[in-house]
Scaffold this active site. Structure first.
Site: not given
Length: 294
Positions: A9, A12, A14-18, A43, A48, A73, A106
């Site tokens: 529920g 979020m 749908a499109l993000g920056l990695g 993300d 990283y 992650k 991850h």
């Protein structure tokens, strides 16, 4: 901003920056540009090495906490029940957050799946405590997903996988859909096909003539067409860039629509060749990364 509702529920973007391979010294400006552009999903990952910089950019943005969605992650070195609980403390500490929106394993770590299960049970505990809003996995093949679901209580909200027109992973998408798991594409515009140092025999999906023709028809770029392809088929996508004009370009995908024929023609480009590492090959002997404390 187009949003997706997860299986628990939670809503979020749908499109993000990695920020995979984004150097720490460039991450603050990249995330700042993204937030100013309109992105509300970021993300990152412990491996990283830039969670701290993501957190800095979020704090400097002036946005209220409920206005952005953060996913990070857990790396293999921190798998295991107690280790994963501590991994949350490390990640949340670097991000400067009390609650992480989406906490993800991850890798499937099939050679030590007992640790994977223990780690996921730690995620379930964090979810129950309200310290995370949703939990998920990354790079899980259908058999990994089935094994995890059979031994745990909470179905993952999301499976983040390499997915672009040259590697569409239909079996992964079907398995995710069958269990109500959202598929999120990493390398959604095929960056893995042209990353420096990833091999000389790679074929750059950005140069694909089919995608170029569709892009021309819509007065868009190949990257924008690929991102639209993901969104229209119900996936989340997290394109990576540190260049302001690319970050802005990748967000400009909500004012056009691909036809059914165009979607099908992009689907048909699948070559079935993975660009990233084979998840089953990653072990502590081959891929250990010591994750620093917060």
């Amino acid at each position: 901003m187009h949003t997706i509702t997860l299986n628990n529920g939670i809503e979020m973007p749908a499109l993000g920056l990695g920020v995979f391979q984004s150097p720490p010294e460039e991450t603050v400006s990249a995330v700042t540009t993204a937030l100013e552009t309109g992105y509300r999903l970021i993300d990152t990952a412990a491996s990283y090495g830039n969670e701290r910089e993501v957190g800095q950019a979020l704090r400097q943005s002036g946005l209220a906490r409920e206005e952005y969605f953060v996913e990070t992650k857990v790396w293999l070195d921190d798998f295991g029940y107690d280790a994963t609980l501590h991994a949350f403390d490390k990640g949340a500490g670097k991000l400067g957050l009390d609650v992480i929106d989406l906490f993800i394993l991850h890798q499937p770590f099939p050679s030590r799946f007992d640790l994977t299960v223990d780690a996921y049970q730690a995620l379930e505990k964090l979810l129950d405590q309200g310290r995370v809003r949703a939990i998920g996995v990354s790079n899980f093949a259908p058999e990994h997903l089935e094994r995890l679901i059979a031994r745990t209580d909470v179905v993952p909200a999301l499976n983040q996988s390499e997915l672009h027109p040259y590697f569409t992973q239909p079996d992964v998408q079907r398995a995710d859909a069958a269990h109500g798991v959202l598929t999120q594409a990493w390398s959604p515009i095929g960056g893995i096909t042209f990353y420096p140092g990833w091999g000389e025999d790679r074929i750059n999906v950005m140069d694909d003539p089919t995608i170029a023709q569709i892009a021309s028809a819509h007065a868009k770029t190949p990257a924008q067409v690929m991102l639209r392809w993901h969104l229209q088929q119900g996936r989340s996508a997290i394109p990576k860039s540190v260049k302001p004009h690319r970050i802005q370009e990748n967000f400009d995908v909500f004012d056009f629509e691909l036809t059914a024929e165009e979607l099908a023609s992009i689907n048909a480009l699948d070559r079935g060749v993975r660009g990233g590492p084979e998840p089953a090959d990653l072990t502590l002997e081959t891929a250990s990364i010591e994750i620093p404390e917060a």
